[in-house]
Design an enzyme around this catalytic site. Structure first.
Site, PDB file in Angstrom:
ATOM      1  N   ASN A  24      39.886  44.130  -7.581  1.00  0.00           N
ATOM      2  CA  ASN A  24      40.303  45.514  -7.859  1.00  0.00           C
ATOM      3  C   ASN A  24      39.520  46.419  -6.921  1.00  0.00           C
ATOM      4  O   ASN A  24      38.635  45.962  -6.205  1.00  0.00           O
ATOM      5  CB  ASN A  24      40.054  45.878  -9.344  1.00  0.00           C
ATOM      6  CG  ASN A  24      38.591  45.772  -9.712  1.00  0.00           C
ATOM      7  OD1 ASN A  24      37.737  46.391  -9.094  1.00  0.00           O
ATOM      8  ND2 ASN A  24      38.295  44.934 -10.686  1.00  0.00           N
ATOM      9  N   ASP A  34      39.506  36.921  -9.939  1.00  0.00           N
ATOM     10  CA  ASP A  34      38.283  37.710  -9.664  1.00  0.00           C
ATOM     11  C   ASP A  34      37.133  37.184 -10.518  1.00  0.00           C
ATOM     12  O   ASP A  34      36.042  36.864 -10.023  1.00  0.00           O
ATOM     13  CB  ASP A  34      38.586  39.175  -9.993  1.00  0.00           C
ATOM     14  CG  ASP A  34      37.631  40.149  -9.320  1.00  0.00           C
ATOM     15  OD1 ASP A  34      37.797  41.362  -9.510  1.00  0.00           O
ATOM     16  OD2 ASP A  34      36.711  39.700  -8.606  1.00  0.00           O
ATOM     17  N   SER A 117      48.316  39.871  -7.210  1.00  0.00           N
ATOM     18  CA  SER A 117      49.000  40.866  -8.064  1.00  0.00           C
ATOM     19  C   SER A 117      49.949  40.266  -9.092  1.00  0.00           C
ATOM     20  O   SER A 117      50.552  41.034  -9.864  1.00  0.00           O
ATOM     21  CB  SER A 117      49.799  41.886  -7.218  1.00  0.00           C
ATOM     22  OG  SER A 117      48.925  42.850  -6.670  1.00  0.00           O
ATOM     23  N   GLY A 119      49.276  38.392 -11.697  1.00  0.00           N
ATOM     24  CA  GLY A 119      48.684  38.164 -13.024  1.00  0.00           C
ATOM     25  C   GLY A 119      48.545  39.490 -13.758  1.00  0.00           C
ATOM     26  O   GLY A 119      49.545  40.123 -14.132  1.00  0.00           O
ATOM     27  N   VAL A 120      47.325  39.935 -13.915  1.00  0.00           N
ATOM     28  CA  VAL A 120      47.049  41.204 -14.623  1.00  0.00           C
ATOM     29  C   VAL A 120      47.878  42.353 -14.054  1.00  0.00           C
ATOM     30  O   VAL A 120      48.350  43.222 -14.784  1.00  0.00           O
ATOM     31  CB  VAL A 120      45.538  41.548 -14.515  1.00  0.00           C
ATOM     32  CG1 VAL A 120      45.236  42.970 -14.927  1.00  0.00           C
ATOM     33  CG2 VAL A 120      44.732  40.549 -15.325  1.00  0.00           C
TER      34      VAL A 120
HETATM   35  N1  APR Z   1      42.951  29.799  -8.908  1.00  0.00           N
HETATM   36  C1  APR Z   1      44.153  30.159  -8.384  1.00  0.00           C
HETATM   37  N2  APR Z   1      44.956  31.091  -8.935  1.00  0.00           N
HETATM   38  C2  APR Z   1      44.522  31.675 -10.076  1.00  0.00           C
HETATM   39  C3  APR Z   1      43.283  31.359 -10.691  1.00  0.00           C
HETATM   40  C4  APR Z   1      42.486  30.369 -10.056  1.00  0.00           C
HETATM   41  N3  APR Z   1      41.295  29.998 -10.543  1.00  0.00           N
HETATM   42  N4  APR Z   1      43.147  32.124 -11.814  1.00  0.00           N
HETATM   43  C5  APR Z   1      44.264  32.876 -11.900  1.00  0.00           C
HETATM   44  N5  APR Z   1      45.095  32.611 -10.873  1.00  0.00           N
HETATM   45  C6  APR Z   1      46.410  33.188 -10.565  1.00  0.00           C
HETATM   46  C7  APR Z   1      47.139  33.845 -11.702  1.00  0.00           C
HETATM   47  O1  APR Z   1      47.867  32.888 -12.439  1.00  0.00           O
HETATM   48  C8  APR Z   1      48.050  34.802 -10.947  1.00  0.00           C
HETATM   49  O2  APR Z   1      49.234  34.120 -10.536  1.00  0.00           O
HETATM   50  O3  APR Z   1      46.167  34.237  -9.641  1.00  0.00           O
HETATM   51  C9  APR Z   1      47.246  35.167  -9.700  1.00  0.00           C
HETATM   52  C10 APR Z   1      46.647  36.586  -9.715  1.00  0.00           C
HETATM   53  O4  APR Z   1      46.272  36.906 -11.047  1.00  0.00           O
HETATM   54  P1  APR Z   1      44.994  37.840 -11.374  1.00  0.00           P
HETATM   55  O5  APR Z   1      43.764  37.068 -11.150  1.00  0.00           O
HETATM   56  O6  APR Z   1      45.239  38.412 -12.718  1.00  0.00           O
HETATM   57  O7  APR Z   1      45.033  38.980 -10.256  1.00  0.00           O
HETATM   58  P2  APR Z   1      45.972  40.265 -10.120  1.00  0.00           P
HETATM   59  O8  APR Z   1      47.279  40.086 -10.815  1.00  0.00           O
HETATM   60  O9  APR Z   1      45.962  40.562  -8.649  1.00  0.00           O
HETATM   61  O10 APR Z   1      45.179  41.385 -10.907  1.00  0.00           O
HETATM   62  C11 APR Z   1      43.955  41.827 -10.369  1.00  0.00           C
HETATM   63  O11 APR Z   1      42.791  41.486 -12.405  1.00  0.00           O
HETATM   64  O12 APR Z   1      40.994  40.103 -12.559  1.00  0.00           O
HETATM   65  C12 APR Z   1      41.364  41.416 -12.446  1.00  0.00           C
HETATM   66  O13 APR Z   1      39.553  42.441 -11.260  1.00  0.00           O
HETATM   67  C13 APR Z   1      40.898  41.999 -11.150  1.00  0.00           C
HETATM   68  O14 APR Z   1      41.530  44.213 -11.751  1.00  0.00           O
HETATM   69  C14 APR Z   1      41.886  43.107 -10.968  1.00  0.00           C
HETATM   70  C15 APR Z   1      43.178  42.489 -11.475  1.00  0.00           C
END
Ligand code: APR
Length: 186
Positions: A24, A34, A117, A119-120
């Protein structure tokens, strides 16, 4: 094309020279990728991130990997999905391009990406896959570094979406054409 591949795994276990963090804009950690990267890297990663003054959405900043197998972490804040009419696709493409540009500048040879992007931040996986693959493939056509880029999906379902998107758009690309920056017929 053998410079790019898609796999299922945990990006924190990656032995790529650099892994990308779906961060983020504060760069001070979070959940998802993250959180996993910071947990694996240890506290020194956060200490270095504190010196960076955050990062704009779509840009990227580099740190060491500390306790991670990867030597470096490329931190990039992806866009939050707001329905698709707020420039999300351009910002997501910019995440991938910024990470690859920074990797090339640093002479980094292998880079593993998570699906930024999706996931969250709620970006629909199929749409994100199209944006991500286009940004990566466009970059690889024009540059010799990184020599290897992988998309590390956390689930088989995600990987299948990336594979289908890749096969739809790029399966016909000849490796040699993509390996030579000037393109040309293979
Ligand atoms: N390895 C590979 N992929 C992963 C892992 C891992 N260990 N953990 C999660 N993922 C995948 C999720 O399933 C998703 O498809 O990574 C993708 C991105 O998900 P998020 O980590 O939630 O990231 P994002 O959607 O970009 O959101 C970012 O979430 O963690 C917080 O600090 C971060 O505020 C920021 C937001």
């Amino acid at each position: 094309m053998d410079r790019f591949s898609i796999l299922v795994g945990d990006i924190t276990a990656s032995d790529a020279q650099a892994i990308v963090n779906a961060a983020n804009t504060t760069l001070l950690g979070g959940s998802g990728v993250d959180g996993a990267i910071h947990r694996s890297a240890g506290p020194d990663l956060l200490a270095e991130c504190r010196t960076l003054g955050g990062c704009e959405t779509g840009r990227a900043k580099l740190t060491k990997g500390y306790r991670l197998p990867a030597e470096y972490v490329l931190h990039t804040p992806g866009p939050i999905w707001r329905g698709g009419t707020y420039g999300e696709a351009a910002l997501l493409a910019s995440c991938y391009r910024s990470c690859l540009e920074l990797a090339e500048e640093q002479g980094i040879e292998t880079v593993d990406f998570p699906s930024i992007s999706t996931g969250v931040y709620g970006y629909p996986m199929a749409q994100a896959a199209g944006v991500a693959l286009k940004a990566i493939m466009d970059f690889l056509r024009e540059h010799e570094l990184p020599r290897r880029v992988r998309m590390v999906c956390h689930t088989e379902a995600a990987a299948e979406i990336y594979r289908q998107t890749y096969n739809m758009w790029y399966a016909g690309e000849k490796a040699e054409r993509l390996l030579s920056p000037e393109g040309g017929n293979a």
